[in-house]
Design a protein around this motif. Structure first.
Motif, mmCIF file in Angstrom:
data_model
loop_
_atom_site.group_PDB
_atom_site.id
_atom_site.type_symbol
_atom_site.label_atom_id
_atom_site.label_comp_id
_atom_site.label_asym_id
_atom_site.label_seq_id
_atom_site.Cartn_x
_atom_site.Cartn_y
_atom_site.Cartn_z
ATOM 1 N N SER A 143 36.308 85.133 -120.416
ATOM 2 C CA SER A 143 37.521 85.623 -119.682
ATOM 3 C C SER A 143 38.252 86.980 -120.891
ATOM 4 O O SER A 143 37.870 86.771 -122.108
ATOM 5 C CB SER A 143 38.753 84.355 -119.666
ATOM 6 O OG SER A 143 39.024 84.095 -120.982
ATOM 7 N N GLU A 144 38.698 87.788 -120.061
ATOM 8 C CA GLU A 144 39.050 89.075 -120.860
ATOM 9 C C GLU A 144 38.062 89.514 -121.749
ATOM 10 O O GLU A 144 38.580 89.934 -123.049
ATOM 11 C CB GLU A 144 40.594 88.597 -121.735
ATOM 12 C CG GLU A 144 41.605 88.089 -120.534
ATOM 13 C CD GLU A 144 42.946 87.771 -121.311
ATOM 14 O OE1 GLU A 144 42.821 87.670 -122.738
ATOM 15 O OE2 GLU A 144 44.069 87.502 -120.760
ATOM 16 N N GLY A 145 37.061 89.707 -121.318
ATOM 17 C CA GLY A 145 35.839 90.494 -122.024
ATOM 18 C C GLY A 145 35.382 89.478 -123.410
ATOM 19 O O GLY A 145 34.996 90.223 -124.190
ATOM 20 N N ALA A 146 35.590 88.386 -123.484
ATOM 21 C CA ALA A 146 35.089 87.480 -124.446
ATOM 22 C C ALA A 146 34.914 86.083 -124.116
ATOM 23 O O ALA A 146 35.184 85.652 -122.969
ATOM 24 C CB ALA A 146 36.192 87.426 -125.559
ATOM 25 N N ARG A 147 33.891 85.334 -125.063
ATOM 26 C CA ARG A 147 33.446 84.048 -124.439
ATOM 27 C C ARG A 147 34.132 83.140 -125.530
ATOM 28 O O ARG A 147 34.081 83.347 -126.778
ATOM 29 C CB ARG A 147 31.983 83.708 -124.745
ATOM 30 C CG ARG A 147 31.565 82.362 -124.485
ATOM 31 C CD ARG A 147 29.995 82.328 -124.402
ATOM 32 N NE ARG A 147 29.325 82.896 -123.401
ATOM 33 C CZ ARG A 147 29.305 82.096 -121.932
ATOM 34 N NH1 ARG A 147 29.705 80.968 -121.835
ATOM 35 N NH2 ARG A 147 28.824 82.861 -120.872
ATOM 36 N N SER A 148 34.784 82.103 -125.034
ATOM 37 C CA SER A 148 35.272 81.055 -126.049
ATOM 38 C C SER A 148 34.597 80.002 -126.018
ATOM 39 O O SER A 148 33.804 79.587 -125.176
ATOM 40 C CB SER A 148 36.797 80.513 -125.401
ATOM 41 O OG SER A 148 37.713 81.552 -125.365
ATOM 42 N N PHE A 149 34.278 79.282 -127.343
ATOM 43 C CA PHE A 149 33.483 78.270 -127.249
ATOM 44 C C PHE A 149 33.955 77.229 -128.342
ATOM 45 O O PHE A 149 34.807 77.589 -129.271
ATOM 46 C CB PHE A 149 31.940 78.493 -127.517
ATOM 47 C CG PHE A 149 31.682 79.220 -128.941
ATOM 48 C CD1 PHE A 149 31.236 78.449 -129.886
ATOM 49 C CD2 PHE A 149 32.033 80.558 -129.164
ATOM 50 C CE1 PHE A 149 30.896 78.933 -131.296
ATOM 51 C CE2 PHE A 149 31.923 80.957 -130.284
ATOM 52 C CZ PHE A 149 31.316 80.364 -131.388
ATOM 53 N N ASP A 150 33.540 75.968 -128.141
ATOM 54 C CA ASP A 150 33.930 74.891 -129.434
ATOM 55 C C ASP A 150 32.672 74.323 -130.187
ATOM 56 O O ASP A 150 31.705 74.302 -129.456
ATOM 57 C CB ASP A 150 34.488 73.773 -128.579
ATOM 58 C CG ASP A 150 35.902 74.068 -128.072
ATOM 59 O OD1 ASP A 150 36.612 75.246 -128.535
ATOM 60 O OD2 ASP A 150 36.327 73.237 -127.291
ATOM 61 N N TYR A 151 32.753 74.301 -131.340
ATOM 62 C CA TYR A 151 31.668 73.683 -132.050
ATOM 63 C C TYR A 151 32.320 72.532 -133.077
ATOM 64 O O TYR A 151 33.332 72.679 -133.648
ATOM 65 C CB TYR A 151 30.933 74.700 -133.131
ATOM 66 C CG TYR A 151 30.043 74.035 -133.982
ATOM 67 C CD1 TYR A 151 29.104 73.052 -133.503
ATOM 68 C CD2 TYR A 151 30.052 74.494 -135.327
ATOM 69 C CE1 TYR A 151 28.167 72.740 -134.543
ATOM 70 C CE2 TYR A 151 29.181 73.965 -136.063
ATOM 71 C CZ TYR A 151 28.094 73.163 -135.745
ATOM 72 O OH TYR A 151 27.272 72.490 -136.500
ATOM 73 N N ALA A 152 31.881 71.167 -132.770
ATOM 74 C CA ALA A 152 32.436 70.045 -133.550
ATOM 75 C C ALA A 152 33.816 70.019 -133.522
ATOM 76 O O ALA A 152 34.378 69.702 -134.558
ATOM 77 C CB ALA A 152 31.775 70.148 -134.887
ATOM 78 N N GLY A 153 34.468 70.287 -132.324
ATOM 79 C CA GLY A 153 35.744 70.427 -132.180
ATOM 80 C C GLY A 153 36.750 71.477 -132.601
ATOM 81 O O GLY A 153 37.799 71.660 -132.614
ATOM 82 N N GLU A 154 36.133 72.296 -133.390
ATOM 83 C CA GLU A 154 36.790 73.621 -133.445
ATOM 84 C C GLU A 154 36.447 74.917 -132.600
ATOM 85 O O GLU A 154 35.371 74.892 -132.062
ATOM 86 C CB GLU A 154 36.162 74.025 -135.005
ATOM 87 C CG GLU A 154 36.321 73.273 -136.160
ATOM 88 C CD GLU A 154 35.640 73.651 -137.456
ATOM 89 O OE1 GLU A 154 36.030 74.839 -137.878
ATOM 90 O OE2 GLU A 154 35.204 72.978 -138.197
ATOM 91 N N ALA A 155 37.519 75.626 -132.519
ATOM 92 C CA ALA A 155 37.426 76.727 -131.524
ATOM 93 C C ALA A 155 36.955 77.979 -132.004
ATOM 94 O O ALA A 155 37.573 78.458 -133.102
ATOM 95 C CB ALA A 155 38.849 76.751 -130.593
#
Length: 425
Positions: free
Chosen positions: A234-246
């Motif tokens: 969204s808005e030109g970026a990908r959000s992701f989580d790793y081991a509960g961290e954003a």
């Protein structure tokens, strides 16, 4: 020597032969005073994702206020982008000065031994000398080909060794199974380093990495990818989580969170070794990373994407990203490949998503002719139109026309083609 052209010298056809082995590089660097001994390294090998992992990690280290050298290949637009300090390309003046210094020792070496360094050996020497002159705190160094016998493997004591995802590529030189290729890639692992590895898809490849680490007595970090949520765009970026961290990244492909996780674990390994790299620098570094030519949106109306996927594994990752970011869409592909690549499986990976293929000839001596690629497309993807274009400009113009202003064009198959594609746009 103001008329000396360092790029022409390094790229002389006489030096273009690919000859694996460390002896020439070691000899040249010894004559130069061993600049690599004044540097500390993170060494990165693998089949897919090396450049992205290097870019993520270099960004994190810059955010930790370190002076970071970055050595990658091939270049996409400018030759100088292969050697960077602090995120900036080596200047042409710096490249000229350092290459003159390297040339002096390379020519003396050739006169005395009959062995002249290859193009990539010259590049490695130029990069290491430049990084030493600029007093880099740390260098993120991408392997050129393989690992064990690659010129960059003259590095004797890396801080961290990273092995990215391994697949079948350069089988004539590295081996014809993932395990054999992994043995070559894992040749960069050295005693005293920390090793960070992708959890390899092939059991034999993972075993080869573990064996190399065990022989060297190293710590091995293998991230648990079940703890990665690749999120959405969204808005030109990908959000992701790793081991509960954003985390958030401007690199949109579905595989990029996993490359980012390798860089995150490499940064954490450096922190355990005493480097002042905090979690804030890691989060910010991942968010600020840019890496052209990897699922990069370069134009609109129609949307045009360029991706450096150049083997079946890369094409499969590209197809996954297209389905994820543009669900339900069909694409006009602009495809160009080198003749020594396994291109038929690449075609099959993207064929279900294709409206048409515009085939072009990449600017490389190892190129597959557009007409031959179009013939292969007709055999592997019989439901899609396949056209052999006379140039990248023709391929892009026709692809955009076929897609229409609301459609999507995806150019892929060779990193060497990205500059030509961008020029055509």
């Amino acid at each position: 020597m103001t008329g000396f052209d360092p790029i022409a010298y390094i790229n002389e056809p006489r030096w273009q032969e690919s000859r694996l082995g460390l002896e020439r590089t070691q000899e040249l660097l010894d004559r130069m005073g061993r600049p690599q001994d004044r540097l500390r390294f993170v060494h990165v090998a693998g089949t897919n994702g090396k450049g992205s992992v290097c870019s993520f990690l270099a960004s994190v280290l810059r955010c930790a206020r370190l002076r970071v050298g970055l050595f990658t290949s091939p270049y996409l637009i400018d030759f100088e982008e292969r050697i960077r300090v602090g995120g900036e390309n080596i200047s042409l003046d710096e490249l000229r000065d350092v290459t003159l210094f390297v040339r002096e020792h390379a020519e003396a070496m050739a006169a005395e031994t009959g062995e002249h360094p290859t193009e990539f050996e010259l590049m490695t020497a130029v990069a290491f000398e430049h990084f030493a002159r600029r007093a880099c705190d740390i260098v993120v160094c991408e392997v050129g080909l393989g690992g064990r016998l690659d010129s960059t493997n003259v590095i004797e004591a890396p801080e961290v060794c990273v092995i990215t995802r391994i697949g079948l590529d350069h089988v004539g030189m590295l081996g014809d199974t993932p395990e054999a290729i992994a043995r070559e890639k894992a040749g960069i692992v050295k005693a005293g380093a920390t090793a960070v590895s992708w959890p390899q898809d092939d059991a034999g490849a993972m075993r080869a990495v573990r064996d190399a680490v065990e022989r060297c007595g190293c710590e091995l970090v293998v991230p648990d990818f079940s703890q990665v949520d690749a999120g959405g765009v969204s808005e030109g970026a990908r959000s992701f989580d790793y081991a509960g961290e954003a985390f958030r990244t401007k690199l949109l492909a579905t595989y990029q969170p996993f490359n980012a996780v390798l860089a995150i674990e490499a940064a954490r390994a450096l922190a355990r070794r005493g480097w002042a790299i905090g979690e804030e620098a890691t989060t910010r570094g991942i968010a600020e990373t840019s890496w052209p030519g990897r699922f990069e949106v370069v134009a609109g109306e129609p949307t045009v994407i360029v991706d450096g996927g150049h083997n079946p594994q890369g094409a499969a990752a590209l197809a996954d990203s297209l389905r994820d970011v543009f669900p339900g869409e069909k694409f006009v592909f602009v495809m160009s490949v080198l003749a020594d690549k396994d291109y038929r499986p690449m075609i099959r990976e993207v064929a279900p998503l294709a409206r048409a293929f515009m085939c072009a000839t990449p600017p490389n001596p190892r190129a597959l002719a557009a007409s031959e690629l179009a013939l292969a497309v007709r055999e592997e993807a019989p439901g899609a139109e396949a056209v052999a274009a006379g140039s990248f400009r023709e391929a892009i113009e026709e692809a955009r026309r076929l897609a229409g202003p609301d459609g999507i064009v995806c150019a892929f198959g060779s990193l060497y083609s990205i500059a030509a594609i961008k020029e055509a746009l």
